[in-house]
Design a protein around this motif. Structure first.
Motif, PDB file in Angstrom:
ATOM      1  N   LEU A   1      10.448   3.103  -7.590  1.00 51.60           N
ATOM      2  CA  LEU A   1      10.434   2.686  -6.430  1.00 51.60           C
ATOM      3  C   LEU A   1      12.000   2.119  -6.031  1.00 51.60           C
ATOM      4  CD1 LEU A   1       7.308   0.336  -5.902  1.00 51.60           C
ATOM      5  CD2 LEU A   1       7.826   2.886  -5.053  1.00 51.60           C
TER       6      LEU A   1
ATOM      7  N   TYR B   1      -4.582  15.335  -7.435  1.00 52.83           N
ATOM      8  CA  TYR B   1      -3.997  16.045  -8.400  1.00 52.83           C
ATOM      9  C   TYR B   1      -4.945  16.667  -9.633  1.00 52.83           C
ATOM     10  CZ  TYR B   1      -0.012  13.513  -6.820  1.00 52.83           C
ATOM     11  OH  TYR B   1       0.915  13.064  -5.742  1.00 52.83           O
TER      12      TYR B   1
ATOM     13  N   GLU C   1       0.812  -1.265   0.099  1.00 51.36           N
ATOM     14  CA  GLU C   1      -0.211   0.106  -0.130  1.00 51.36           C
ATOM     15  C   GLU C   1       0.851   1.424   0.150  1.00 51.36           C
ATOM     16  OE1 GLU C   1      -3.203  -0.109   2.925  1.00 51.36           O
ATOM     17  OE2 GLU C   1      -3.241  -2.128   2.768  1.00 51.36           O
TER      18      GLU C   1
ATOM     19  N   TRP D   1      -5.769   0.623  -0.591  1.00 51.97           N
ATOM     20  CA  TRP D   1      -5.625   1.180   0.892  1.00 51.97           C
ATOM     21  C   TRP D   1      -6.801   0.794   1.660  1.00 51.97           C
ATOM     22  CZ3 TRP D   1      -5.034   5.272  -3.065  1.00 51.97           C
ATOM     23  CH2 TRP D   1      -3.589   5.508  -3.288  1.00 51.97           C
TER      24      TRP D   1
ATOM     25  N   ALA E   1      -2.998  -4.060  -3.892  1.00 52.56           N
ATOM     26  CA  ALA E   1      -2.401  -2.744  -2.716  1.00 52.56           C
ATOM     27  C   ALA E   1      -3.346  -1.725  -2.599  1.00 52.56           C
ATOM     28  CB  ALA E   1      -0.990  -2.329  -3.322  1.00 52.56           C
TER      29      ALA E   1
ATOM     30  N   ASP F   1       3.971   1.414  -1.234  1.00 53.62           N
ATOM     31  CA  ASP F   1       4.535   1.677  -2.660  1.00 53.62           C
ATOM     32  C   ASP F   1       3.223   2.116  -3.614  1.00 53.62           C
ATOM     33  OD1 ASP F   1       6.832   0.085  -1.999  1.00 53.62           O
ATOM     34  OD2 ASP F   1       6.051  -1.622  -2.982  1.00 53.62           O
ATOM     35  N   ALA F   2       2.105   2.049  -3.372  1.00 52.05           N
ATOM     36  CA  ALA F   2       1.061   2.315  -4.425  1.00 52.05           C
ATOM     37  C   ALA F   2       1.063   3.806  -4.114  1.00 52.05           C
ATOM     38  CB  ALA F   2      -0.182   1.742  -3.905  1.00 52.05           C
ATOM     39  N   LEU F   3       1.248   4.342  -2.824  1.00 54.60           N
ATOM     40  CA  LEU F   3       1.374   5.824  -2.496  1.00 54.60           C
ATOM     41  C   LEU F   3       2.365   6.541  -3.259  1.00 54.60           C
ATOM     42  CD1 LEU F   3       0.685   6.354   1.193  1.00 54.60           C
ATOM     43  CD2 LEU F   3      -0.911   6.892  -0.681  1.00 54.60           C
ATOM     44  N   LYS F   4       3.529   5.875  -3.313  1.00 56.48           N
ATOM     45  CA  LYS F   4       4.768   6.499  -3.736  1.00 56.48           C
ATOM     46  C   LYS F   4       4.721   6.546  -5.424  1.00 56.48           C
ATOM     47  CE  LYS F   4       8.285   4.722  -0.236  1.00 56.48           C
ATOM     48  NZ  LYS F   4       9.227   3.389  -0.531  1.00 56.48           N
ATOM     49  N   THR F   5       4.064   5.481  -5.879  1.00 56.08           N
ATOM     50  CA  THR F   5       4.072   5.595  -7.370  1.00 56.08           C
ATOM     51  C   THR F   5       2.740   6.412  -7.884  1.00 56.08           C
ATOM     52  OG1 THR F   5       2.773   3.493  -7.268  1.00 56.08           O
ATOM     53  CG2 THR F   5       4.754   3.213  -8.212  1.00 56.08           C
ATOM     54  N   LEU F   6       2.117   6.812  -6.911  1.00 52.92           N
ATOM     55  CA  LEU F   6       1.173   8.188  -7.306  1.00 52.92           C
ATOM     56  C   LEU F   6       1.766   9.453  -6.935  1.00 52.92           C
ATOM     57  CD1 LEU F   6      -1.978   7.963  -7.937  1.00 52.92           C
ATOM     58  CD2 LEU F   6      -2.374   8.299  -5.357  1.00 52.92           C
ATOM     59  N   GLY F   7       3.359   9.330  -6.589  1.00 51.25           N
ATOM     60  CA  GLY F   7       3.834  10.618  -6.402  1.00 51.25           C
ATOM     61  C   GLY F   7       3.548  11.301  -5.192  1.00 51.25           C
ATOM     62  N   VAL F   8       3.069  10.378  -4.265  1.00 50.80           N
ATOM     63  CA  VAL F   8       2.430  10.977  -2.614  1.00 50.80           C
ATOM     64  C   VAL F   8       3.689  10.441  -2.031  1.00 50.80           C
ATOM     65  CG1 VAL F   8       1.106  10.754  -1.044  1.00 50.80           C
ATOM     66  CG2 VAL F   8       0.273  10.852  -3.121  1.00 50.80           C
ATOM     67  N   ASP F   9       4.249  11.559  -0.933  1.00 53.55           N
ATOM     68  CA  ASP F   9       5.167  11.031   0.185  1.00 53.55           C
ATOM     69  C   ASP F   9       4.602  10.432   1.337  1.00 53.55           C
ATOM     70  OD1 ASP F   9       7.132  11.168   1.649  1.00 53.55           O
ATOM     71  OD2 ASP F   9       7.313  13.364   2.205  1.00 53.55           O
TER      72      ASP F   9
ATOM     73  N   TYR G   1      13.952  14.974  -7.085  1.00 58.31           N
ATOM     74  CA  TYR G   1      12.744  14.067  -6.604  1.00 58.31           C
ATOM     75  C   TYR G   1      11.502  14.589  -7.029  1.00 58.31           C
ATOM     76  CZ  TYR G   1       9.919  12.214  -2.716  1.00 58.31           C
ATOM     77  OH  TYR G   1       8.821  11.537  -2.143  1.00 58.31           O
TER      78      TYR G   1
ATOM     79  N   MET H   1       5.938  10.024 -12.015  1.00 57.87           N
ATOM     80  CA  MET H   1       5.267   8.905 -11.584  1.00 57.87           C
ATOM     81  C   MET H   1       3.916   9.066 -11.700  1.00 57.87           C
ATOM     82  SD  MET H   1       7.759   8.333  -8.736  1.00 57.87           S
ATOM     83  CE  MET H   1       7.288   6.732  -7.659  1.00 57.87           C
ATOM     84  N   ARG H   2       3.227  10.193 -11.581  1.00 57.47           N
ATOM     85  CA  ARG H   2       1.918  10.445 -11.911  1.00 57.47           C
ATOM     86  C   ARG H   2       1.264   9.957 -13.197  1.00 57.47           C
ATOM     87  NH1 ARG H   2       2.347  16.126  -9.535  1.00 57.47           N
ATOM     88  NH2 ARG H   2       3.253  15.329  -7.334  1.00 57.47           N
TER      89      ARG H   2
ATOM     90  N   GLN I   1       8.367  12.742  -9.036  1.00 56.38           N
ATOM     91  CA  GLN I   1       6.958  12.366  -8.637  1.00 56.38           C
ATOM     92  C   GLN I   1       6.293  12.709  -9.458  1.00 56.38           C
ATOM     93  OE1 GLN I   1       6.959  14.561  -4.476  1.00 56.38           O
ATOM     94  NE2 GLN I   1       6.666  12.656  -3.803  1.00 56.38           N
TER      95      GLN I   1
ATOM     96  N   TYR J   1      -0.455  -3.629  -8.707  1.00 56.02           N
ATOM     97  CA  TYR J   1       0.252  -4.505  -7.790  1.00 56.02           C
ATOM     98  C   TYR J   1      -0.275  -5.719  -7.747  1.00 56.02           C
ATOM     99  CZ  TYR J   1       2.802  -0.280  -6.463  1.00 56.02           C
ATOM    100  OH  TYR J   1       3.642   0.949  -6.397  1.00 56.02           O
TER     101      TYR J   1
END
Lengths: 377, 252
Positions: B57, B113, A244, B97, B95, A246-254, B77, B84-85, B81, B91
């Motif tokens: 990643l 976004y 989960e 939430w 994955a 990773d899924a945030l990161k690939t969305l460009g979310v920190d 960075y 990556m959008r 980001q 996954y």
């Protein structure tokens, strides 16, 4: 007397040893060790052929296969020919299968070090790495806070409210019980000594100052480490395991901005409030015991408490609680977000979060107490 | 840089490692716009590690990954980001939430976004969910869904921002044949109807032949890419025994 499981018959002329297997050779029956058969090699060093006679075998399973595997291996080492006499169906195939091994290449592991100096060195390196990870994480938190203050961070209000409820309201029951009992204990311990001088009324001072200045915050801190710190670590750890994060990161979310900042804020807001409440409950515990069991006058008790507990004590207690809030949230979130992706990883993260938080709380208390002493607060 | 316009991903001299253990050396390949690109190979050959590098990643040991001509790992960075959008990732586990409903999962990227208002987002979420045949599931939580539904919900989320490239990590792993087929059909539909570029990491032969029109084969022994091209052509023309064995399940 049951029949012997193994019988040997050696024929001198053609150097042949016949090994006869009798009865049931199964996992749940008692079977002889391989050494019983291999000992024959030293009795008859000139064996050329070994005959495995399974005519009298009534039942068999893997235990016989393992026995034969070891025996055959031994024979191969000694250049002894192995023959079967009436083997049960499938047995030969299984043994052939066990004898042909496919070795899997496993990447070489780093050598295990066990000398004392190496252990000490590794321990220091580990500590250094741990410190580096912590500083890295603190840096990320500061950056994310910066973005939050500038209004650039994404902040979910609903989720934050839920966190406030989880960190605050939901912990009230536990905090009430423990603080009340801590107040009771302080009153009893104080009474034992003060009775010697007939000064029981000073129980009010002891309970009041101890609770408000340090005990309320420390007890709440320890409770919240076990309760909320552990839950942060487990929650983020499972999110890590389920990809989960990773899924945030690939969305460009920190993930720090999204998951860690709200948790730190929630705990930093709720810890002082919970501590205030714990102070009150502790003093109530002391009051109830003093009045009901130690026969002190309630009005006098309250007056003494009011006179003894200064505002400075309260500020010191609240400062403790804010520091503890930061410690608990950071250790919980750090362990969770850096969790190894396995069930045991989540368990370790949770344990480590609690241990780190409680240790850090005790150290922080000592440091704050020292600073207060120096400053004369 | 002389990269053809058609190439959406270009990988150059990439070295990959996993836990300090080198898994792949010197990878070079190109993914063209609008194609379904398969990364195949046996378990443990480094497919998933490669995917992690492609989706940003994990930093590679060495080498570059270009997206539309821009070097991803050389960018700062915030630019990373932003890039990556443009990816949608499904996954292996979905994955999703778990603290959010399916609808909220799909809505979150849009809330982050897009400049749409709440009701527009709601409509868009419904559209994305119906695209993966999950109409009416917006208010369910991920735990209330079956494995196949979770993957489809994960796909709806991956599609939320209309990404240029959609990555799939083992899409048919753990699914029954019907659900796996349904996901394959969705992949084909995405390419044909929306013209999306799709990168799939898999070792499922049925999927490879059904959806792939370009592929690379990674070999864990030589730690390199030993074949590339259309999977059907590879099956017919490849001379490499490992590739043949893989594509025919060892029957030839």
């Amino acid at each position: 007397m049951p029949l012997e499981k193994l019988t040997f018959n050696y024929s001198q002329g053609d150097n042949t040893l016949s090994v006869k297997f009798n009865g049931a050779w199964q996992i749940f029956t008692k079977i002889p060790p391989v050494s019983e058969a291999t000992s024959q090699f030293s009795v008859h060093p000139d064996i050329k052929i070994i005959i495995l006679d399974t005519t009298e075998l009534s039942a068999w399973d893997s235990s016989l296969v393992v026995f034969l595997y070891k025996l055959i291996k031994e024979c191969q080492g000694r250049n002894i020919e192995v023959r079967y006499n009436n083997p049960p169906e499938g047995m030969e195939k299984i043994i052939a299968l066990t004898l042909t091994r496919t070795d899997i290449k496993i990447p070489p592991k780093t050598a295990v070090t066990d000398t004392f100096l190496e252990k000490v060195g590794e321990g220091f390196i580990g500590m250094g790495q741990g410190l580096f990870i912590l500083l890295d994480f603190l840096g990320e938190i500061v950056q994310a806070f910066g973005r939050l203050i500038m209004g650039k961070a994404y902040f979910r209000k609903d989720e934050f409210m839920l966190l406030l409820q989880r960190c605050g309201v939901n912990a009230l029951g536990l905090v009430s019980l423990i603080s009340l009992l801590v107040g009771v204990i302080l009153a009893f311990v104080g009474a034992m000594q003060l009775k010697l001088f007939g000064a029981q009324i000073y129980i009010a001072d002891i309970v009041g100052i101890a609770m408000v200045r340090v005990m309320g915050a420390v007890m709440t801190g320890i409770l919240m480490s076990g309760r909320t710190g552990a839950s942060f670590a487990a929650e983020l750890g499972i999110m890590q395991t389920n990809e989960e994060i990773d899924a945030l990161k690939t969305l460009g979310v920190d993930p720090v901005e999204f998951l860690v900042i709200p948790r730190i804020l929630a705990l930093v807001i709720m810890m002082p409030l919970l501590t205030l409440y714990a102070n009150l409950m502790g003093m109530l515990g002391g009051f109830v015991i003093s009045v009901s069991m130690l026969n002190l006058n309630p009005v006098e008790y309250i007056n003494h408490t009011q006179a003894a507990v200064k505002m400075s004590n309260l500020w010191v207690g609240l400062a403790h609680s804010i520091v503890f809030g930061i410690i608990i949230a950071i250790s919980g979130c750090l362990r969770g977000i850096r969790c190894e992706r396995s069930a045991s990883g989540v368990g370790e993260a949770t344990t480590s979060a609690v241990v780190t938080a409680i240790t850090a709380i005790v150290i922080a208390t000592a440091v704050i107490t020292f600073i207060c002493q120096v400053l004369g607060v | 840089m002389g990269i053809p316009v058609k190439a959406i991903i270009e990988v150059r001299n990439l070295d990959l490692s996993y836990d300090d253990y080198m898994v792949m050396r010197n990878l070079n390949f190109t993914v063209n716009k609008g194609e379904t690109f398969i990364i195949m190979g046996g378990s443990g050959c480094g497919k998933s590690t490669l995917l992690k590098v492609l989706i940003g990643l994990k930093e590679p040991e060495k080498g570059q990954v270009f997206y539309n001509g821009e070097d991803f790992w050389a960018a700062d960075y915030s630019r990373q980001q932003e890039m990556m959008r443009g990816f949608g990732v499904l996954y292996q586990s979905g994955a999703l939430w778990s603290s959010l409903t399916v609808g909220e999962n799909v809505a979150l990227p849009l809330q982050l976004y897009s400049s749409l208002n709440a009701s527009q987002i709601r409509d868009l979420v419904e559209l994305k969910l119906s695209l993966v045949s999950l109409d009416g599931c917006a208010d369910l939580y991920p735990v209330e869904l079956s494995g196949g539904m979770r993957k489809r919900a994960g796909l709806a989320r991956a599609l939320a921002l209309d990404p240029d490239i959609i990555f799939f990590d083992e899409p048919s792993a753990g699914l029954d044949p019907m659900s796996a087929k349904m996901l394959d059909d969705l992949i084909i539909q995405l390419r044909e109807d929306l013209g999306s570029t799709i990168v799939v990491v898999t070792h499922e032969l049925a999927s490879i032949f059904a959806v792939g029109n370009n592929a690379i084969f990674l070999d864990d022994q030589s730690k390199t890419m030993i074949a590339s091209g259309n999977p059907k052509d590879l099956l017919d023309n490849s001379k490499d025994p490992k590739v043949i064995q893989f594509l025919t399940r060892g029957r030839r």
